[in-house]
Each structure stands twice: as structure tokens, then as C-alpha cells.
Design a protein around this motif. Sequence first.
Motif, short mmCIF file in Angstrom:
data_model
loop_
_atom_site.label_atom_id
_atom_site.label_comp_id
_atom_site.label_asym_id
_atom_site.label_seq_id
_atom_site.Cartn_x
_atom_site.Cartn_y
_atom_site.Cartn_z
N ALA A 26 11.80 94.49 83.00
CA ALA A 26 11.34 93.81 84.39
C ALA A 26 12.78 92.84 84.75
O ALA A 26 13.02 92.57 85.96
CB ALA A 26 10.42 92.67 84.32
N MET B 1 10.35 89.86 87.05
CA MET B 1 9.48 89.18 86.11
C MET B 1 10.29 88.02 85.63
O MET B 1 9.79 87.07 85.36
CB MET B 1 9.11 90.18 84.84
CG MET B 1 7.97 89.69 84.04
SD MET B 1 6.22 89.84 84.58
CE MET B 1 6.15 91.75 84.36
N LYS B 2 11.68 88.13 85.64
CA LYS B 2 12.15 86.69 85.21
C LYS B 2 12.06 85.73 86.26
O LYS B 2 12.43 84.65 85.86
CB LYS B 2 13.80 87.24 85.03
CG LYS B 2 14.18 87.02 83.69
CD LYS B 2 15.56 86.98 83.44
CE LYS B 2 16.12 87.40 82.24
NZ LYS B 2 17.70 87.68 82.11
N GLU B 3 11.73 86.16 87.41
CA GLU B 3 11.42 85.12 88.55
C GLU B 3 10.65 83.67 87.99
O GLU B 3 10.49 82.65 88.41
CB GLU B 3 11.14 85.42 89.79
CG GLU B 3 12.26 85.97 90.40
CD GLU B 3 12.34 87.53 90.39
OE1 GLU B 3 13.48 87.91 89.86
OE2 GLU B 3 11.39 88.19 90.76
N PRO B 5 9.85 82.26 84.72
CA PRO B 5 10.23 82.26 83.17
C PRO B 5 8.85 82.04 82.45
O PRO B 5 9.22 82.47 81.11
CB PRO B 5 11.07 81.03 83.15
CG PRO B 5 10.77 80.25 84.47
CD PRO B 5 10.21 81.26 85.56
N TYR B 6 8.03 81.33 82.85
CA TYR B 6 6.77 81.10 81.86
C TYR B 6 6.13 82.39 81.61
O TYR B 6 5.99 82.58 80.54
CB TYR B 6 5.89 80.14 82.58
CG TYR B 6 6.76 78.89 82.98
CD1 TYR B 6 6.72 78.69 84.52
CD2 TYR B 6 7.05 77.97 82.11
CE1 TYR B 6 7.56 77.54 84.58
CE2 TYR B 6 7.48 76.72 82.49
CZ TYR B 6 7.82 76.61 83.99
OH TYR B 6 8.62 75.37 84.28
N PHE B 8 7.30 85.28 81.84
CA PHE B 8 8.26 86.05 81.12
C PHE B 8 8.12 85.77 79.38
O PHE B 8 8.12 86.58 78.70
CB PHE B 8 9.58 86.06 81.46
CG PHE B 8 10.55 86.83 80.64
CD1 PHE B 8 11.67 86.06 79.99
CD2 PHE B 8 10.68 88.04 80.42
CE1 PHE B 8 12.51 86.87 79.07
CE2 PHE B 8 11.55 88.83 79.97
CZ PHE B 8 12.66 88.12 79.28
N THR B 9 8.19 84.58 79.26
CA THR B 9 8.22 83.97 77.88
C THR B 9 6.82 84.33 77.26
O THR B 9 6.61 84.90 76.12
CB THR B 9 8.86 82.67 77.68
OG1 THR B 9 10.01 82.38 78.42
CG2 THR B 9 8.61 82.08 76.20
N LEU B 11 4.72 86.75 77.88
CA LEU B 11 4.63 88.36 77.69
C LEU B 11 5.63 88.47 76.33
O LEU B 11 5.17 89.30 75.49
CB LEU B 11 5.10 89.05 78.83
CG LEU B 11 4.03 89.12 80.03
CD1 LEU B 11 4.62 89.50 81.21
CD2 LEU B 11 2.56 89.71 79.36
N PHE C 78 5.32 73.29 77.49
CA PHE C 78 5.22 74.71 77.43
C PHE C 78 5.92 75.11 76.13
O PHE C 78 5.31 75.94 75.44
CB PHE C 78 5.71 75.30 78.44
CG PHE C 78 5.78 76.76 78.81
CD1 PHE C 78 7.10 77.39 78.49
CD2 PHE C 78 4.64 77.47 78.77
CE1 PHE C 78 7.03 78.91 78.24
CE2 PHE C 78 4.91 78.91 78.93
CZ PHE C 78 5.87 79.51 78.63
N ASN C 142 12.94 82.26 75.77
CA ASN C 142 12.70 82.94 74.51
C ASN C 142 13.58 82.73 73.37
O ASN C 142 12.77 82.34 72.23
CB ASN C 142 12.94 84.61 74.95
CG ASN C 142 11.92 85.05 75.84
OD1 ASN C 142 11.01 84.53 76.30
ND2 ASN C 142 11.81 86.30 75.89
#
Lengths: 453, 382, 281
Positions: A26, B1-3, B5-6, B8-9, B11, C78, C142
Motif C-alpha cells: 500500500a 494506506m499510509k494516509e 498511519p493508525y 497502517f500500524t 495492520l 495509541f 511502526n
Amino acid sequence: MRNRRSLTISALLAAALILAACAPAATPTAAPPQATQPPAAEEPPAAAEPVALKVYVVDYTADVTDTWLEDEVVPAFQEMYPNVTVEFIWGSWSTFGETVAGYFAAGEGADIINLGSEFNGLYGSQLAPLNDKLGAAAWPEISNFIPGTLENASWDGELRGLPIFSAPRYVFCRTDLMPAGVTEQPADFAGWVEFAEAATVIDPATNSLTQQGFVPVDAGTMADFQWYLNTIWSLGGSIYREDGVTPNFDSGEADAALQFNYDMKRAVYPDDTVGALPAGTGSVIEEGNGAVCLWHSGWAAPAPDSAVWSKIDIQPFTGDPTNFPASQPIVLSFVDWWAVPAYSPNVDMAAEFLKFVFNQENNHRYNETMNLIPARADAHTGYVVDNPVLQREAELASEYSYGFAGILEPTQLQSILQTQLGLYLTDQQDKAATLSSIQDQYTQVLQDGGYLP
Amino acid sequence: MKENPYLFTLLSALATTLFIVASCLVLGLLARFFVRLAGGTRRRQEQAYAGYFFAAPWIVGFLIFVVVPMLASLYWSFTDYRIGRPLEPVGLENYARLLLDDREFRGSLINTLFLTLIGLPLQIGVALGLAVLLNQKLRGEHSFRATFYLPVILGFNAAVLLCWRLMLNASNGIIDQVIRSLSNASLPIGYINRGVIYAVEVVNGFFLGLTNGNYTLLEKVLETGFPAANRVPMWIQTPLWSKMSVVLLMVWICGSMMLIFLAGLQATPRELLEAAEVDGAGSWKRFWKITFPLLTPYVFYNLIIGLIAALQIFEPVYVLYRDNQPLAPSAYSMVYYLYQATFRFNEIGYGSAISWLILLIIAVVSLIQFRLQNRWVEYEIR
Amino acid sequence: MTRTIVRLLGRGGLYVLLTAASILMAFPLFWMISTSLKSLEEANAPRIIWVPSTVVLDAYRSVLADPDFLRAYVNSAFYAALALAGTLISISAVAYAFSRLQWPGRNFVFALMLSTLMIPAQALIVPQYVFFNALRWIGTFNPLIIPGYFAGGAAMIFLLRQAMAQIPKELEESAVIDGASHLRIWWEVVMPLVKAPLATVATFLFVAYWNNLLGPLLYAQTTRLHTLPVYVAQLYNINNTVQPWPSIMAAAVLTTVPLFIVFFLAQRFILESVVLSGLKG
């Protein structure tokens, strides 16, 4: 049991592989596609592929500069270039080092970076050359910038960005706190040492300063490296020999400047058991904060609307004409600037944005939000001339500006100088050893960096 | 998907979990396979499977996040790698320069030595003292305990450290103001104050002499003699005191050690103490013969953890002296020097060499500590 | 010992001593709160003002109204929550392996794990940064969260391992007789018995994640991903003649609130679990 387990294993592995393939896949969409070349400098591009610019800014006044940039400047720019979005990353000097180092280490990050004055030396080779977009032929407006300021925004013959403001360092003195019989700032080294000692008051009960005759940037150690370099340059000296690369810290000027810095320290702190001024906040020369004279930029001085300005005299630092005829009055000029890193995929659009933010009106407005002197001479209007303090500063800047630029390996030099100055000014080392350490270490640094054989 | 960030992380976390589970299975199976190859019994095979299954997360993480980076850093330590420039191998040059030429590195070693020799015992002593005080049956013990642990919670964040800078000012900082008023109020306290100042400056002068190669400051201190009556500690103003501010911060943050000691004190069997009392042993004797020896495992734990932490000290130095370059060399520790080389100067190759040397030093010191353990740590009363 | 000290100092004396020590320990917090309630002029006054003459809530209002602050709070929460979830589970699994299972190579791997305590974090930062960059994870959360899932933190594993080792074998044996797999023993027998140490580990980890400055600073890259410590650090800007001290302190105080809550809740467990871990082992 076996079968069920191996089924579970393969299902899990398959799921893991699928998800692993999905998530990173992505990411490529996040990288903005290449901006199409604009046909001419002023016309917007024909094909409108979306371009996202990221701008990292550290010089700004909260809620003023940022609001103006985001709410007025960007929409106006988007009228010219509807396909462009601009995202600002608001940083601060306390986090600047790691953030910018991270960008260059990763080879990606902000498309425009707000750099400090001396950073053209550190990052210069990794910035995009911009003469073809911002040079006189491509952008006539460049001639409106104060020449000294463009030096800070250049490296190796090429412009790498544009300067925002000129923040020169002046000597600010409180006329009401000068020693008895003194009405003007001293004009040579001996005069300054006398002045500093006479204007300093130590309280015997606390064995600490209640009034400090002179503050060169840092009131406590008085060992600031910019102050030292300023002293050398005010004597007409240079930190490099004629070849422009070999360090010159074994020169007479370097020696005299170092001696002067030491004498000033001892004029204020007879020995290192004397406590510093009480901790306070705000400018040291503001009412009640205890300093008589301050050598620093405008933003370490009181706020422009403060009443104390009627009692403050602003001068350049005049060096030592008595012993060094080549002395010159200088205001050491720090020029922060916006640079375009070479890794950016949007160099062209970044240059366009620079031209917009640094046009006459915007450069004026930007600096107005921070009460600094614009790097564009034609932006010295309005608040600059209306406020007598700023006007005086601007006059001195245009006459005596000496750019703090062109320093090789600036971060290393800073560290060497600060350490050695610290050792000498606290009597841990003598002058000869200090000068030779500086000379040897800096030579080594330049050799490592490939500037010297 | 990086738009987002939550997302993305989230997943990525999910993917990581599956990856870890998969590696648990793989490692377990591999282990069992190897044990079977080596002719192990059925039982041992199953044990190997279970053990490596559960330990796999750490093992895999160790390989990815420790071994690989350390190997990379080892490789870089033999080059002149800098950010933004291509690297070239330079053999042992980095190490040679560090050990022979780099006065600042030697300075950082001496500073770290000072912090360890002086800061660590003070930390342990204060922690023990506080724990003993807290071990009395008091009301509000919980609140006191929370207050002493507070510094650990606050940590070394930007605001707290700015507070310390304000507090450590020599003329109007609260610490010196209190010292001053106490000294003025009572003559004996004044003498103690001046005595302590003298001792601190002599010791620091000595260490600075080691660092600088000349003992000018020490001579000056001895020449001046016993400090005048209006002297106070200079904390963050002079090289003779810069390390002491770091020590002060080390002591301030001793809350974890205190908790360990408190637990140890509470675990001391009452019967032993009572029996000794019945036998007529005085309270000091009871402390030294019974309580303290039983505390030694806890002392050892705090010593080892504290030693490793002291050798790696970074945060207090970073925030107190980061933008006070003239004073920094008199106070910075090994790890701070490493940080400076890596982040200020972007010299990755040199920085990597520094990390490996630091690692070596810590390993050697820890090993010595472990060996010495047998001499003085008692697990039971003889 | 008790009686001697009490006799020496008197009950009152003991309280005085403890209170004095508390003042020193808690002073920075007091100063932070006091400054956060001052007006801008008072906070920047040349002389030290201990307690604000009038309590001014402007700083808190402006901080709470700042969307960047709120987002930083969300980001910190978070980060801490997600990291804690994964780390606790993997640490428990690894601790179980070291404490209640016998397997070839166990002692070697255990010693190896302890030896990682000696590696300063700063030494690993740059190689890890390069690694994360290759994965294109810079500019995301990440790098902060994922490494924890691999049971990072030898000291925490050690703590939990010691606690698990204390559990009597008999409790496990009945489950074994019932034919339970190791997974079930771990989850259903061992884990419920180490709630206190788990709470301790969770507290320590939470404090570490919440206060982490360098990590988010390096990996965040944009304001959107900033956590609270980075936000507080950015408020201090040397370009301002008048520093917004009240706002800086207000943000810092608000940052510390969750830490207090967590610590007060977990206080009891922390002490218990240290005793349980039986450092004599």
C-alpha cells in the motif's frame, strides 16, 4: 491431531504472507509522482498531476506566522498552481538536529527545509543547485536581496535556497547602567575590559553577580564560539589562510581575540567561585534582569514594544583599532534560509514555491510576524522603518553586515571551539595550548573531510 | 494506506503477530528436528519443541533487532562512513584514534568513571536510607513511597529538566538558597557546607586533571584553601561542579532502587530478628549481622543494574549540558560522546567504533562484578 | 531497628525527615504546576515567584485548544496501548520458556538475553534506522511499536521469569495430568498467578513508552505523528524572547497525569511482585 496442526500451520503462514504482502504494497502510493516541468517560470504547468510539497519550518511565531502561511499564502499559491498541496511541518531548534539529519539519512523527507545560518557548509553538497531557477537570468527579483544574505544560501557557486531574514548581532547597552562618567560604548579592547569590570557588581552576601557588565550570548560561561569568531573578524582577521581552506588559528588576530575574550571573562568573574546572575526569563538587558551590555541578535533583546528601549544604545562591535589598524566595525549577520534538498522529487515546484514565499510582499509579511529584518532590501518598509529600533538595526545591518557563512565543517568547528574556549576560560589550559589544539584539531577535521590533503 | 498511519500500524501489528506465531512454529519444529537428528529421546524432542516455540519471539527479535544492527555497526566501525557520503574502509584507524588520539573520548571515560565511583554509591546509599525510613510503621507510608518514586515517573522530560536548570542556579536557585540560609543560621552547618564544598572541589579538580593532563584547577583549589563563608555549590556553572549536578540527578531518580530495598527489608524474616533480640543483641548489631547480610542479594541486584545504568548514563547529561558546550566536556559520559559523534557530526563509522568499545568496557566491568559476587553476597545466614 | 530509629528521632522527627526528602523529590513537579498556573508576565518575571498571585488557567486553555496537542495525546495513547498489548504477551511467553520449561540450550539463551542489558540503546539507533528506512517505515509508528512485539527488554523478561519460577510445581502438574498442552498451561495456569508482576511490568513499560522522546523524534517526521514528549520539546523555541513557560509546563503536567494514574493503581502490585520475584534466585 498431526493433520490438524499442519493445516493450522500452513493456514497461518499463508495468512501472514498475504498480509505482509498487502501492507507494504500500500505504501508506494504515498510517494508523490513527479511534477511535470512548467513550460516557463511564470506559467502554471499544463498537465496537472497532483504535487504534494512538505515544508519543514523552525523560524516562526506560533499562531501568527503559521496561521498566515497556512491560511493566506498557500491558498494564494494554489490559485496559481491548483494541483499543488503544501504541508507544513512545524519544528523547533531543540529538535532540529535529529529531524534534519534523519531526512538526509533516509534520503527523503521535507521538500523544503528551514536551515540555520551556518548550515550551508554542513549540508551544502546534499542540496539542489538552483541557479537555473533562481539565478538572475531566470528570476530577476534575486537582485533585491541583500548580497551578504545570499552567501548564506549558497554552496559551491550555486544558490541552494533563499534567505528569509538577516538577524545580525549588535552590541546593545543600557545607557542608564553604564559606569559613572561613561556615556558611549567603548571603542577598543582595553576600553571594553575596563567597562565590563566597572559595570559589574558582585553581592558579597551571596558571592554572586547582581549586575553583569557584558553578556556575549551566554552569561554564564562567556565562552560562545560565535563571539570568538566575531572578535577575530572585527580585527580584520580571517579563519582561513589565503587558500581559503587552511585554518588560520595561529594568526595574531586569533591570539589577540582569544586574549580579549579571556580578559572580558575575568573582568566580570574574577574567579570561578562567583555565582552567575539570578536565573530569570526574558532578555538579560530587560528591566531587572541585571545585564548592562548584550552582544546577541534582536530576538535575545527585549520585545520591540518594551519601554526599556528608550534606554538602550545599539552599536556594531568595533574591534581594536588601537592595536589592529585593519579593524572594522561589524554586525555579525545570521541568515536563516529555506533550502531545497537534492533528494526531493519536486525540486521544480519547490523552487516555484520559494519564489512565491520570497516575493517582496510575502517576505515582508513573513518577517513582520517575527519582527526581524527581511533579507530583501525592497521589503524594508512598514514595520521596519516605523519602529525606531528595527530601523536602526536595519541601517547598521546594511552598512556593517558580515555574513556568518562559508564555514567548512561548521558543526565540528563549533564543537572544537566551544570545548577549547571552555577549557581556556576556566583556567584549565593556557592560551598557547588552546590555540594549538584548535589549529591541530580543525586541520584534522578538514583533512578527514577531504578539504585538505 | 499510509494516509492513515493508525490503520497502517494496526495492520502491520497484525501481520507481525502472525509472523511471530509462524516463527514460533518454525523454530519449534526445527528444534525438535535437530534433537531428533542428534538422537534425543521423544521427551527431549517435545521439550525442545515447547521451549523454542515459546522463546521464539525473543530469539527472532534478537536476531533482527540486535544481531543484524550490531553486525552492521561492527562493519561500519572499520570504515569512515558518514551520512551523505560514500563509505571507504579504513581498517583499525577509528579504534586507533579513539584509544590513542582522542582526548575527548578519554575524558568521557574518566567522567563516566567519576559518575560510577561517586554517583552509584550515593544512589544506593540514599535508596537504602529512604527504604529504611519507610520501613517503619508509618501513616501515609503509601504517599511517601509514591513521592519518592515520582522522579522515575516524571523521567527526564524537557519540562522537568528545565525546572532543574532553574533550581540549580547559584544565586537564586532554590537549592543554593536553602543551603545559604541554613549555613547562615547555624555555624556548624556552615562549616559542614564549606567542608563538603572543599572536598567536592578537590576530588573534581583531581579528575579534571586526569582529563586535561594538567592540574591547574586542583592547584588553584588547594591554594585558595578552605572556602569562604559565602560559598555555595556552583552546580551547572563551573567544571568543578558540572559532574555533581549529574550525580544529583542520579540520586534524585533512585526510586526504583528504593523499592527493591524496601521489598528486601520487608522480606527479612521477623523470627530471626526477634530471636537475636531475645539473645541480647543491640539494634545496630542486629542490623549489621542479620538485616544487612540478608539484604546483600538486593544490594547486588541494585549494584549490577545500577552499574550498567551508570556506565550508560545519558539523559541527565543530555538535557543539562546539551546546549552548554563549554561545560559539556567536563561532564559528558561515554554514551553522550557516542550520541554526539553520531547525531551532531553524522560520523557513523567513528560512532560505531565508539559503541563497540563501550560495549567491551561494560562487559568487562560486569564480568568482574559477577566474579566478585561470590565473595560478599550471602544468600543465607551462616 | 524500628524502635531505635523511632527513639532516636521521635515520631515527629521521622516525619520531618521524610517530608524534607519528599519536598526535594517532588519539587520539580510543584514548580511545573505552579508555573503552569501563572500568567505569562509572572512566569517571565526576573525574580522567582513561588506561587502565582492569581491562578490563571490561560495556559491550560490554550494547550487544550491546540489540535496538535490533542493529536499528540491520541498518538501517545495509541503508541503505548498497541505496543503494550504485543509486548506483554510476547514477554510472558518468553518468560514462561525460561522459567518453567526445560530445553536444550536454555541457559545459554538466558545468559545471552541478560547480556543484551549491556548494549546501550544509542549504539543500535543508527543501524536500526537504516533498517527501518529500507522497510519504508520511517514516518510511521511502526519502528516504535513493532520491535516490542519481539519481547524487547531483558530486564522485564527477567522480572517476570523470576516471578513465574516461584510458582509451585504441583499447580502445573494437575494440568499436565489432564493432558493439557503447554499453551493451555501457560495461558490458564501460569498467567493468572503472575498478575502482580505483570502489572508491574506493564507499568514500567507504559512509563517508558509514554516518556520516550528520541524514538518518536527520529521516526515521526511530520507533526501528525508527534507524541506528547515531542510536542512539549517543540514548544520551547529559542527564537522567542518571551518563552511560553506556562504553556510548556501545562502541556508537561497534562502529559504526566496518566502516569500518575497508572502508578497509583499499580503501586501495590509493584512492591508485591518484587518480593515475589525473590531476588535470591
